[in-house]
Scaffold this active site. Structure first.
Site, PDB file in Angstrom:
ATOM      1  N   ALA A 250     -52.702 -59.014  27.423  1.00 47.91           N
ATOM      2  CA  ALA A 250     -51.356 -58.214  27.742  1.00 47.91           C
ATOM      3  C   ALA A 250     -50.243 -58.231  26.839  1.00 47.91           C
ATOM      4  CB  ALA A 250     -51.052 -59.015  29.188  1.00 47.91           C
ATOM      5  N   GLU A 371     -44.778 -63.629  29.655  1.00 46.77           N
ATOM      6  CA  GLU A 371     -46.013 -63.545  28.669  1.00 46.77           C
ATOM      7  C   GLU A 371     -45.676 -64.313  27.316  1.00 46.77           C
ATOM      8  OE1 GLU A 371     -48.670 -61.615  29.182  1.00 46.77           O
ATOM      9  OE2 GLU A 371     -48.201 -60.516  30.625  1.00 46.77           O
TER      10      GLU A 371
END
Ligand SMILES: Cc1cc2nc3c(=O)[nH]c(=O)nc-3n(C[C@H](O)[C@H](O)[C@H](O)COP(=O)(O)OP(=O)(O)OC[C@H]3O[C@@H](n4cnc5c(N)ncnc54)[C@H](O)[C@@H]3O)c2cc1C
Length: 392
Positions: A250, A371
Site C-alpha cells: 500500500a 500507513e
C-alpha cells in the site's frame, strides 16, 4: 460544475520509460478520473460522503487488485501499472485512492498471499469486481505507530475462534462487506482473520467530523465475542511481518498516488498564474511565483523518477521495505508542500472548492500520517542505514 483542464506534467520525458501497456492503463485511468471523479468529488467531499456509485468504475479501470492474477479476477498487471493507476486516481482525490489502495493492497493482497485457495476463490473475484468491498483493521485506539502492542485477540473454542477487541481509523469500515483483521492468539502471535459483516457482535460505527479525506468513509471495528469460523483464518503467514507486508504494497501505491495530487496542484497553479493579472501583468511573470512553480516541477520530476525506479525494483522483486518507506515519505511531503505553495498562488480563490488544491492539501494531512507516519518512515530509514532501531 468544475471544468477539468488537467495537463499532466512530464518534464523529463518519463513517458519514454513506460511500456505501451503502462500508457494504455494510465490513460484509461486518467480519462475515467476526468469523466467520473472530477465532476462529483467536490460535492462528495463537502458532504463528507464516499460516492459509492464509482465502485464499478474503479473495478473497470483495474483499480481493485491491479497486480492480482487474472484467474482470481485481478488485472494481472505489473507494479508500474499499479502505481500509475494510483497516481491517476489520487490526481482526482486521495480519499478515492485510499479506497482503491485498501481494497487492493490491504484486503486482496493478504488473501492472495496468506490465504487458502478456498479463501482466494471465495473472496478475490468479488473484491476485484467491487461486488464485495473490504477494509483492513490494524490500528487500535492505544496502538497506532506501534501495532505490535495490539490487544485485539482471539481464543480457540474448538469449532470456532472467539474474537474480542476494537480497531479505529479504519478506511472503508462503515460500508465494507469483509474486514481483514489482525489479532493475537492465546500465545500472543499475530494472525489475520477474515470477518464478515453480519457476524454477531461485529459492528462498524462511522467516524465523523474529519477535515481530511472527507470523500472516504472511516470507522471503527468493534468485536464483542464474535464467533469467527476456523476457515476464516489466513494460515500462510503470521507475526507482525504479515500486516507489514501488506503495508509495503500500500505504501508503494501511496508513493505514486501522492505524485498525482501534486501534479494536479501544480497544473492548477500554473494555469491560474498565467491567467491572473495583477499590476498589469500575469502573476506568472513575477520572480516570486516563478520560484514557486519552478521548484514544484523540480520536486515532481524527482518524485516521478523515484517512483519509477522503485517500480522497476518491485517488478524485479528487489524493492526493500526501507526503500518503499523512503519513497512514501519523500513523495507525500513533496505533495503536501506543493499543495501549500499552490494554494498561495491562487490567493483567496485557493481556499474555495472552485479549485481542487485545498481539498488535496487537507487530504494529504491524512496521507502523511496513515500507513506509517512521516516520523516513523524517517526512523525506518535511520534504522536501515545505521543498523540501530531508534523507535524506543
Ligand atoms: C483517515 C485515516 C485513515 C486510516 N485508515 C486506516 C486503515 O484503513 N487501517 C488501519 O489499520 N489504520 C488506518 N489509519 C490509522 C493510521 O495508520 C494511524 O493513524 C497511524 O499509524 C498513526 O497512529 P496514531 O494516529 O495512533 O498516532 P501515534 O502512533 O499516537 O503517533 C502520534 C505522533 O507520535 C509520533 N511517534 C510515534 N511513535 C514515535 C517514535 N517512536 N518516535 C518518534 N515519534 C513517534 C508519530 O510520528 C506521530 O507524530 C488511518 C488513519 C487516518 C487518519
Amino acid at each position: 460544475m468544475r471544468t477539468d483542464n488537467f495537463q499532466a506534467p512530464d518534464y523529463y520525458n518519463i513517458d519514454e520509460l513506460l511500456t505501451d501497456e503502462h500508457k494504455i492503463v494510465r490513460d484509461a485511468a486518467r480519462e475515467w478520473v476526468k469523466r467520473e471523479i472530477s465532476p462529483i468529488i467536490e460535492d462528495a467531499a463537502q458532504k463528507a460522503e464516499f460516492p459509492k456509485s464509482i465502485i464499478s468504475g474503479l473495478a473497470e479501470i483495474g483499480a481493485f487488485g491491479p497486480y492480482i492474477p487474472e484467474e482470481y479476477g485481478g488485472a494481472g498487471l505489473d507494479q508500474i501499472s499499479y502505481g500509475l493507476i494510483m497516481q491517476e486516481i489520487e490526481r482526482g482525490d486521495s480519499g478515492v485512492r485510499s479506497t482503491a489502495s485498501v481494497q487492493s493492497s490491504l484486503v486482496m493482497f493478504p488473501i492472495y498471499k496468506y490465504g487458502t485457495e478456498e479463501q482466494r476463490k471465495k473472496y478475490l473475484p468479488k473484491l476485484a469486481s467491487g461486488e464485495f468491498m473490504g477494509c483492513f483493521g490494524l490500528t487500535e485506539p492505544d496502538h497506532g505507530s506501534n501495532p505490535g502492542g495490539m490487544t485485539t485477540n482471539f481464543k480457540d473454542k474448538g469449532d470456532h475462534y472467539l474474537l474480542n477487541g476494537a480497531k479505529m481509523w479504519i478506511s472503508n469500515a462503515p460500508f465494507a462487506d469483509i474486514a481483514v483483521v489482525w489479532a493475537k492468539d492465546e500465545n500472543g502471535r499475530i494472525h489475520g482473520l477474515i470477518v464478515e459483516r453480519g457476524m454477531e457482535g461485529f459492528s462498524t460505527p462511522e467516524t465523523h467530523n474529519k477535515w481530511s479525506l472527507r470523500a472516504s468513509a472511516t470507522g471503527e471495528l468493534i468485536f464483542d465475542n464474535v464467533k469467527v469460523p476456523k476457515e476464516n483464518l489466513m494460515p500462510n503467514k503470521s507475526g507482525l511481518g504479515a500486516p507489514l507486508g501488506c503495508l509495503d504494497s500500500a505504501r508503494y501505491g501511496i508513493a505514486w498516488g501522492a505524485i498525482g495530487a501534486a501534479m494536479d496542484c501544480y497544473d492548477t497553479a500554473l494555469r491560474y498564474a498565467k491567467e491572473r493579472v495583477q499590476f498589469d501583468k500575469p502573476i506568472a511573470g513575477t520572480q516570486l511565483q516563478q520560484k514557486k512553480l519552478a521548484e514544484m516541477i523540480t520536486e515532481i520530476t524527482k518524485a516521478q523518477l523515484m517512483a519509477w525506479r522503485l517500480g522497476v525494483l518491485k517488478n524485479e522483486g528487489k524493492a526493500t521495505s526501507a526503500q518503499i518507506s523512503m519513497a512514501k515519505r519523500n513523495n507525500v511531503e513533496m505533495a503536501i508542500k506543493i499543495a501549500r505553495e499552490a494554494r498561495q498562488i491562487l490567493g483567496g480563490m485557493g481556499i474555495t472548492g472552485e479549485y481542487s488544491i485545498m481539498r488535496h492539501m487537507m487530504n494529504l494531512e491524512s496521507v502523511i500520517t496513515y500507513e506509517g507516519t512521516h516520523d516513523i518512515h524517517l526512523l525506518i530509514t535511520g534504522m536501515d542505514i545505521t543498523g540501530i532501531p531508534a523507535f524506543q
